[in-house]
Write an enzyme that holds these catalytic residues in place. Structure first.
Site, PDB file in Angstrom:
ATOM      1  CG  HIS A  57      36.658  37.416  37.418  1.00  0.00           C
ATOM      2  ND1 HIS A  57      37.683  37.004  38.233  1.00  0.00           N
ATOM      3  CD2 HIS A  57      36.759  38.762  37.320  1.00  0.00           C
ATOM      4  CE1 HIS A  57      38.381  38.072  38.597  1.00  0.00           C
ATOM      5  NE2 HIS A  57      37.844  39.142  38.062  1.00  0.00           N
ATOM      6  CE  LYS A 109      51.477  34.477  34.589  1.00  0.00           C
ATOM      7  NZ  LYS A 109      51.901  33.105  34.857  1.00  0.00           N
TER       8      LYS A 109
END
Length: 185
Positions: A37, A102
């Protein structure tokens, strides 16, 4: 009842998803964790194109383990999503429509999901081997030097997730806390 969706995500599919929906995803999704990222967003900020077209795509926050002989992929469970929150907006601006991870997202990311009309799916942690069975192919596409955190293109069939945050501000984590708070123990 489970909803079945395919990638890439369209506006109408995104509009149909509500927090709490159980979803089975079939199609291509992309893997990326913290290091990938960071590198992608830095490239975008320099005016460079990301390593894949983000329009309509889903990024899965995972760093799969290497496959054993005869396997497509090793263990492939989700990682904690909030660590990616600082990288979300530039990707949404380029058309990213879904993320899988998550845990909860920050209030800022929940607002960005409404603004850019995207969804956040939660995958169940602790069942990485079972999730890997839904992955039918894995292709390295960028940042090989990052090892397990390199970007991969996965083909998944009936990959199970829950819509955690939708474009309407729905939040399965907040709703769950409210329901639990009403229970007399």
């Amino acid at each position: 009842m489970e909803k079945r969706i395919t990638t890439p995500l369209t506006e109408s599919v995104v509009e149909s998803l509500k927090a709490g929906d159980k979803v089975l995803i079939t199609g291509y999704i992309y893997t990326a964790r913290d290091a990938a990222h960071k590198r992608m967003v830095e490239a975008i900020e320099r005016g460079e194109a990301p390593p894949f077209d983000l329009r309509g795509q889903i990024i899965y926050y995972v760093g799969p383990t290497p496959p054993k002989p005869g396997q497509v992929i090793g263990s492939a469970g989700p990682t904690t999503s909030i660590r990616m929150d600082k990288y979300v907006e530039p990707l949404l601006k380029l058309g990213l429509k879904g993320m899988i991870g998550k845990g909860y997202r920050s209030p800022h990311v929940k607002e960005l999901l409404k603004q850019y009309r995207a969804v956040y799916f939660a995958a169940v942690g602790g069942v990485a081997t079972l999730l890997a069975k839904c992955i039918k192919s894995s292709e390295l596409i960028a940042y090989e030097d990052l090892g397990t955190e390199a970007i991969r293109r996965l083909y998944v069939e009936d990959f199970p997730v829950v819509v955690a945050n939708d474009i309407y501000g729905g939040d399965v984590f907040e709703e769950g806390r409210k329901k639990f708070a009403k229970i007399d123990i």
